[in-house]
Design a protein around this motif. Sequence first.
Motif, PDB file in Angstrom:
ATOM      1  N   GLY A 199       0.832  -1.194   0.000  1.00 12.45           N
ATOM      2  CA  GLY A 199       0.000   0.000   0.000  1.00 12.45           C
ATOM      3  C   GLY A 199       0.862   1.237   0.000  1.00 12.45           C
ATOM      4  O   GLY A 199       2.074   1.164   0.236  1.00 12.45           O
ATOM      5  N   GLU A 200       0.249   2.365  -0.278  1.00  5.98           N
ATOM      6  CA  GLU A 200       0.967   3.633  -0.307  1.00  5.98           C
ATOM      7  C   GLU A 200       0.363   4.598   0.707  1.00  5.98           C
ATOM      8  O   GLU A 200      -0.865   4.646   0.869  1.00  5.98           O
ATOM      9  CB  GLU A 200       0.903   4.259  -1.695  1.00  5.98           C
ATOM     10  N   ALA A 201       1.218   5.317   1.392  1.00  7.29           N
ATOM     11  CA  ALA A 201       0.772   6.328   2.350  1.00  7.29           C
ATOM     12  C   ALA A 201       1.369   7.676   1.953  1.00  7.29           C
ATOM     13  O   ALA A 201       2.520   7.760   1.512  1.00  7.29           O
ATOM     14  CB  ALA A 201       1.207   5.952   3.762  1.00  7.29           C
ATOM     15  N   ALA A 240     -10.250  -1.532   2.415  1.00  9.90           N
ATOM     16  CA  ALA A 240      -9.936  -2.592   1.454  1.00  9.90           C
ATOM     17  C   ALA A 240      -9.470  -3.853   2.184  1.00  9.90           C
ATOM     18  O   ALA A 240      -9.830  -4.976   1.818  1.00  9.90           O
ATOM     19  CB  ALA A 240      -8.870  -2.113   0.476  1.00  9.90           C
ATOM     20  N   MET A 241      -8.662  -3.662   3.234  1.00 10.39           N
ATOM     21  CA  MET A 241      -8.175  -4.797   4.015  1.00 10.39           C
ATOM     22  C   MET A 241      -9.325  -5.550   4.687  1.00 10.39           C
ATOM     23  O   MET A 241      -9.371  -6.784   4.682  1.00 10.39           O
ATOM     24  CB  MET A 241      -7.192  -4.294   5.077  1.00 10.39           C
ATOM     25  N   ASP A 246     -12.990 -10.126   5.143  1.00 13.01           N
ATOM     26  CA  ASP A 246     -14.342 -10.676   5.246  1.00 13.01           C
ATOM     27  C   ASP A 246     -14.608 -11.690   4.136  1.00 13.01           C
ATOM     28  O   ASP A 246     -15.298 -12.695   4.371  1.00 13.01           O
ATOM     29  CB  ASP A 246     -15.380  -9.552   5.204  1.00 13.01           C
ATOM     30  N   GLN A 247     -14.073 -11.454   2.950  1.00 14.67           N
ATOM     31  CA  GLN A 247     -14.228 -12.433   1.868  1.00 14.67           C
ATOM     32  C   GLN A 247     -13.503 -13.737   2.223  1.00 14.67           C
ATOM     33  O   GLN A 247     -14.005 -14.835   1.978  1.00 14.67           O
ATOM     34  CB  GLN A 247     -13.683 -11.878   0.554  1.00 14.67           C
ATOM     35  N   VAL A 333      -9.643 -16.039  11.113  1.00 16.36           N
ATOM     36  CA  VAL A 333      -9.106 -14.980  10.250  1.00 16.36           C
ATOM     37  C   VAL A 333      -8.779 -13.775  11.134  1.00 16.36           C
ATOM     38  O   VAL A 333      -9.588 -13.394  11.985  1.00 16.36           O
ATOM     39  CB  VAL A 333     -10.117 -14.575   9.155  1.00 16.36           C
ATOM     40  N   GLY A 334      -7.614 -13.183  10.926  1.00 16.97           N
ATOM     41  CA  GLY A 334      -7.234 -12.022  11.721  1.00 16.97           C
ATOM     42  C   GLY A 334      -6.693 -10.892  10.874  1.00 16.97           C
ATOM     43  O   GLY A 334      -6.035 -11.122   9.854  1.00 16.97           O
ATOM     44  N   VAL A 335      -6.992  -9.677  11.282  1.00 12.95           N
ATOM     45  CA  VAL A 335      -6.412  -8.479  10.664  1.00 12.95           C
ATOM     46  C   VAL A 335      -5.573  -7.785  11.735  1.00 12.95           C
ATOM     47  O   VAL A 335      -6.114  -7.306  12.739  1.00 12.95           O
ATOM     48  CB  VAL A 335      -7.509  -7.524  10.138  1.00 12.95           C
ATOM     49  N   TYR A 336      -4.270  -7.733  11.520  1.00 11.72           N
ATOM     50  CA  TYR A 336      -3.376  -7.132  12.510  1.00 11.72           C
ATOM     51  C   TYR A 336      -3.185  -5.665  12.159  1.00 11.72           C
ATOM     52  O   TYR A 336      -2.323  -5.302  11.356  1.00 11.72           O
ATOM     53  CB  TYR A 336      -2.035  -7.868  12.529  1.00 11.72           C
TER      54      TYR A 336
END
Length: 354
Positions: A199-201, A240-241, A246-247, A333-336
């Motif tokens: 990703g871009e910041a 988006a993450m 979730d998908q 499923v995890g999102v860190y």
Amino acid sequence: MPLREWQQLATDAYLASGQQDFLLEATPGAGKTREALEIARRLLDDGTCQRVVVVTPTDALRLQWCDAASGILALRPLDDGIVFKPGYDGVVVTYAQLSRGASSDLLRRETGRYRVFAVFDEPHHAGEGKAWAQGLINAFDHAVRRLGITGTPWRRDQRAIPYVRYDETGLLEVDYHYRYAAAVNDRVCRPIVFHAHNGEARWVDCGEIVEAHVCEDMGEEQTGAALDVLYRPEHQWIPAMLRKADQTLTDVRREVPDAGGIVWADSKKLADAYGLLLYKITGELPAVVHSGDSDAAIRDAKDKIDRFRKSRARWLVSVAMVSEGIDIPRLAVGVYAARKWTPLFFRQAVGRLV
């Protein structure tokens, strides 16, 4: 619940050792709490010990230990001036309680009156020279047996941990270990797949526009600034993450219908925002839990976690609440999205999924 094979082997090894101090390392998610309760039950039944004291890192875990012991031991949180009450096998305290002096002195007196079995949950929290370590030593110096159980047997600052042994090179010695590879082979734990996303910041620093790519090598300061941008709910990256996660959860649910997901957030404000994003994505409002300063806040968070554990809800969002000791087997499923970069916290977080 019957013992798993590794738990039976660990119990046999502990009883055969006869050691006053014993350190058991088992990968997060393997069932250390159940194992410690089994050993305590055996020691009470054979008369080696008369009372049990469990020391935990947090108030939430103190309550969880009491719940987990149901049917094996009768434990209660220590919240008054009486340690061992009739009808109970023992108490559960926190390292912080012991550091305040009164509880430590109280337990020291009681370990002089009774043969006490002390269980230290994740004893790396009590590093040498710290108040938590001094309280622990004062309280349990006379305990008949002391068992340390851990999934992460080290400290980043290398401070020595009370009641464990070190070899001549300074490495900590473990008396029994059950590691992740063995747990996966035994189908006790799940295999984990890590997905790193680019990703871009872009942000303004002293009037200048700064751009960074997530996967590039950056200094700690620049990494922190980039994450500040990417973790904002209005930025494109985190929504988006969450959609991708979730998908993935939907895909997992084709085989595990009640599988759940977790998001580790950096703050309560961000956690609430992520909850709303997940609501827009899924149509289901997730549980959001965070640590609070009061017993009521802790109980509320614990109740939410318990309801999530027993439900078929899709998502749980946590701020420093779901890490070591929290057992939710259906998490898959995890999102860190947290900025805690220590190996210890990351490993404990991953342990909730295995």
